[in-house]
Write a protein that holds these residues in place. Structure first.
Motif, PDB file in Angstrom:
ATOM      1  N   GLU A   1       0.514  33.933 -70.957  1.00  0.00           N
ATOM      2  CA  GLU A   1       0.381  35.378 -70.775  1.00  0.00           C
ATOM      3  C   GLU A   1       1.706  35.952 -70.271  1.00  0.00           C
ATOM      4  OE1 GLU A   1      -2.303  38.526 -68.169  1.00  0.00           O
ATOM      5  OE2 GLU A   1      -2.504  36.387 -67.807  1.00  0.00           O
ATOM      6  N   GLY A   2       2.161  37.024 -70.910  1.00  0.00           N
ATOM      7  CA  GLY A   2       3.400  37.682 -70.509  1.00  0.00           C
ATOM      8  C   GLY A   2       3.416  39.109 -71.024  1.00  0.00           C
ATOM      9  N   TYR A   3       4.307  39.899 -70.470  1.00  0.00           N
ATOM     10  CA  TYR A   3       4.372  41.318 -70.795  1.00  0.00           C
ATOM     11  C   TYR A   3       5.816  41.776 -70.869  1.00  0.00           C
ATOM     12  CZ  TYR A   3      -0.489  40.949 -69.471  1.00  0.00           C
ATOM     13  OH  TYR A   3      -1.795  40.567 -69.411  1.00  0.00           O
ATOM     14  N   GLU A   4       6.135  42.541 -71.908  1.00  0.00           N
ATOM     15  CA  GLU A   4       7.449  43.178 -72.018  1.00  0.00           C
ATOM     16  C   GLU A   4       7.327  44.517 -71.314  1.00  0.00           C
ATOM     17  OE1 GLU A   4      11.389  42.836 -73.525  1.00  0.00           O
ATOM     18  OE2 GLU A   4       9.757  41.420 -73.823  1.00  0.00           O
ATOM     19  N   VAL A   5       8.175  44.739 -70.317  1.00  0.00           N
ATOM     20  CA  VAL A   5       8.097  45.958 -69.514  1.00  0.00           C
ATOM     21  C   VAL A   5       9.432  46.692 -69.607  1.00  0.00           C
ATOM     22  CG1 VAL A   5       7.667  46.912 -67.217  1.00  0.00           C
ATOM     23  CG2 VAL A   5       6.457  44.836 -67.942  1.00  0.00           C
ATOM     24  N   GLU A   6       9.352  47.995 -69.831  1.00  0.00           N
ATOM     25  CA  GLU A   6      10.553  48.832 -69.897  1.00  0.00           C
ATOM     26  C   GLU A   6      10.631  49.680 -68.632  1.00  0.00           C
ATOM     27  OE1 GLU A   6      12.403  51.073 -73.479  1.00  0.00           O
ATOM     28  OE2 GLU A   6      10.927  52.403 -72.580  1.00  0.00           O
ATOM     29  N   PHE A   7      11.821  49.712 -68.055  1.00  0.00           N
ATOM     30  CA  PHE A   7      12.084  50.487 -66.851  1.00  0.00           C
ATOM     31  C   PHE A   7      13.080  51.586 -67.197  1.00  0.00           C
ATOM     32  CE2 PHE A   7      10.857  46.249 -65.631  1.00  0.00           C
ATOM     33  CZ  PHE A   7       9.915  46.477 -64.652  1.00  0.00           C
ATOM     34  N   CYS A   8      12.812  52.810 -66.717  1.00  0.00           N
ATOM     35  CA  CYS A   8      13.663  53.964 -67.027  1.00  0.00           C
ATOM     36  C   CYS A   8      14.183  54.603 -65.752  1.00  0.00           C
ATOM     37  CB  CYS A   8      12.867  55.000 -67.817  1.00  0.00           C
ATOM     38  SG  CYS A   8      12.307  54.407 -69.425  1.00  0.00           S
ATOM     39  N   ASP A   9      15.285  55.347 -65.901  1.00  0.00           N
ATOM     40  CA  ASP A   9      15.825  56.083 -64.762  1.00  0.00           C
ATOM     41  C   ASP A   9      15.107  57.424 -64.638  1.00  0.00           C
ATOM     42  OD1 ASP A   9      16.954  57.754 -66.712  1.00  0.00           O
ATOM     43  OD2 ASP A   9      18.985  56.968 -66.426  1.00  0.00           O
ATOM     44  N   ALA A  10      15.526  58.255 -63.704  1.00  0.00           N
ATOM     45  CA  ALA A  10      14.874  59.537 -63.441  1.00  0.00           C
ATOM     46  C   ALA A  10      14.936  60.497 -64.636  1.00  0.00           C
ATOM     47  CB  ALA A  10      15.496  60.200 -62.218  1.00  0.00           C
ATOM     48  N   GLU A  11      15.915  60.296 -65.524  1.00  0.00           N
ATOM     49  CA  GLU A  11      16.045  61.145 -66.703  1.00  0.00           C
ATOM     50  C   GLU A  11      15.275  60.601 -67.902  1.00  0.00           C
ATOM     51  OE1 GLU A  11      19.048  60.327 -64.897  1.00  0.00           O
ATOM     52  OE2 GLU A  11      18.559  62.138 -63.789  1.00  0.00           O
ATOM     53  N   GLY A  12      14.630  59.439 -67.738  1.00  0.00           N
ATOM     54  CA  GLY A  12      13.844  58.851 -68.821  1.00  0.00           C
ATOM     55  C   GLY A  12      14.615  57.921 -69.735  1.00  0.00           C
ATOM     56  N   CYS A  13      15.856  57.594 -69.373  1.00  0.00           N
ATOM     57  CA  CYS A  13      16.659  56.667 -70.174  1.00  0.00           C
ATOM     58  C   CYS A  13      16.356  55.233 -69.737  1.00  0.00           C
ATOM     59  CB  CYS A  13      18.147  56.947 -69.995  1.00  0.00           C
ATOM     60  SG  CYS A  13      18.636  58.563 -70.599  1.00  0.00           S
ATOM     61  N   ALA A  14      16.148  54.361 -70.718  1.00  0.00           N
ATOM     62  CA  ALA A  14      15.852  52.960 -70.420  1.00  0.00           C
ATOM     63  C   ALA A  14      17.028  52.319 -69.697  1.00  0.00           C
ATOM     64  CB  ALA A  14      15.535  52.204 -71.696  1.00  0.00           C
ATOM     65  N   VAL A  15      16.725  51.611 -68.608  1.00  0.00           N
ATOM     66  CA  VAL A  15      17.762  50.901 -67.855  1.00  0.00           C
ATOM     67  C   VAL A  15      17.579  49.393 -67.939  1.00  0.00           C
ATOM     68  CG1 VAL A  15      18.255  52.797 -66.276  1.00  0.00           C
ATOM     69  CG2 VAL A  15      16.511  51.129 -65.670  1.00  0.00           C
ATOM     70  N   ALA A  16      16.351  48.956 -68.268  1.00  0.00           N
ATOM     71  CA  ALA A  16      16.087  47.521 -68.411  1.00  0.00           C
ATOM     72  C   ALA A  16      14.797  47.333 -69.194  1.00  0.00           C
ATOM     73  CB  ALA A  16      15.966  46.842 -67.057  1.00  0.00           C
ATOM     74  N   GLN A  17      14.775  46.246 -69.946  1.00  0.00           N
ATOM     75  CA  GLN A  17      13.583  45.856 -70.685  1.00  0.00           C
ATOM     76  C   GLN A  17      13.529  44.343 -70.625  1.00  0.00           C
ATOM     77  OE1 GLN A  17      13.140  47.517 -74.641  1.00  0.00           O
ATOM     78  NE2 GLN A  17      12.249  45.595 -75.355  1.00  0.00           N
ATOM     79  N   LEU A  18      12.461  43.800 -70.069  1.00  0.00           N
ATOM     80  CA  LEU A  18      12.395  42.354 -69.939  1.00  0.00           C
ATOM     81  C   LEU A  18      10.965  41.853 -69.953  1.00  0.00           C
ATOM     82  CD1 LEU A  18      12.950  41.436 -66.273  1.00  0.00           C
ATOM     83  CD2 LEU A  18      13.563  43.690 -67.071  1.00  0.00           C
ATOM     84  N   ALA A  19      10.817  40.577 -70.309  1.00  0.00           N
ATOM     85  CA  ALA A  19       9.513  39.925 -70.309  1.00  0.00           C
ATOM     86  C   ALA A  19       9.217  39.429 -68.903  1.00  0.00           C
ATOM     87  CB  ALA A  19       9.509  38.775 -71.304  1.00  0.00           C
ATOM     88  N   LEU A  20       8.016  39.735 -68.426  1.00  0.00           N
ATOM     89  CA  LEU A  20       7.614  39.361 -67.076  1.00  0.00           C
ATOM     90  C   LEU A  20       6.268  38.645 -67.102  1.00  0.00           C
ATOM     91  CD1 LEU A  20       8.358  42.746 -65.256  1.00  0.00           C
ATOM     92  CD2 LEU A  20       9.789  40.691 -65.245  1.00  0.00           C
ATOM     93  N   SER A  21       6.066  37.811 -66.122  1.00  0.00           N
ATOM     94  CA  SER A  21       4.759  37.192 -65.946  1.00  0.00           C
ATOM     95  C   SER A  21       3.914  38.150 -65.108  1.00  0.00           C
ATOM     96  CB  SER A  21       4.879  35.836 -65.268  1.00  0.00           C
ATOM     97  OG  SER A  21       5.418  35.981 -63.982  1.00  0.00           O
ATOM     98  N   PRO A  22       2.579  38.079 -65.211  1.00  0.00           N
ATOM     99  CA  PRO A  22       1.732  39.040 -64.507  1.00  0.00           C
ATOM    100  C   PRO A  22       1.817  38.969 -62.985  1.00  0.00           C
ATOM    101  CG  PRO A  22       0.405  37.346 -65.564  1.00  0.00           C
ATOM    102  CD  PRO A  22       1.813  37.148 -66.030  1.00  0.00           C
ATOM    103  N   ASP A  23       2.397  37.912 -62.437  1.00  0.00           N
ATOM    104  CA  ASP A  23       2.523  37.842 -60.983  1.00  0.00           C
ATOM    105  C   ASP A  23       3.763  38.583 -60.476  1.00  0.00           C
ATOM    106  OD1 ASP A  23       4.160  35.905 -62.158  1.00  0.00           O
ATOM    107  OD2 ASP A  23       4.117  34.636 -60.368  1.00  0.00           O
ATOM    108  N   GLN A  24       4.541  39.186 -61.379  1.00  0.00           N
ATOM    109  CA  GLN A  24       5.747  39.909 -60.980  1.00  0.00           C
ATOM    110  C   GLN A  24       5.548  41.419 -60.863  1.00  0.00           C
ATOM    111  OE1 GLN A  24       8.167  37.871 -64.158  1.00  0.00           O
ATOM    112  NE2 GLN A  24       9.651  37.824 -62.474  1.00  0.00           N
TER     113      GLN A  24
END
Length: 65
Positions: free
Chosen positions: A37-60
């Motif tokens: 089980e894993g999830y690709e999660v996208e993180f954005c800054d205050a303006e909505g621009c992607a700053v990181a995208q990575l695969a995470l385990s559900p315990d993170q």
């Protein structure tokens, strides 16, 4: 817990290599079930621009309250 596409989550741990700190919100953009089980999660800054995208385990991360 199983998460779904577009769930808003928050990190529960720092990821220094990506410049992310615990508490940063992100959105699930892909769900993986094999080989584990894993999830690709996208993180954005205050303006909505992607700053990181990575695969995470559900315990993170957890659902944003």
């Amino acid at each position: 817990m199983t998460y779904s596409l577009f769930d808003v989550v928050v990190l529960t741990e720092d990821i220094p290599a990506e410049g992310l700190r615990a508490g940063v919100p992100g959105a699930i953009i892909e769900v993986y079930s094999l080989p584990v089980e894993g999830y690709e999660v996208e993180f954005c800054d205050a303006e909505g621009c992607a700053v990181a995208q990575l695969a995470l385990s559900p315990d993170q991360f957890q659902l944003k309250k």
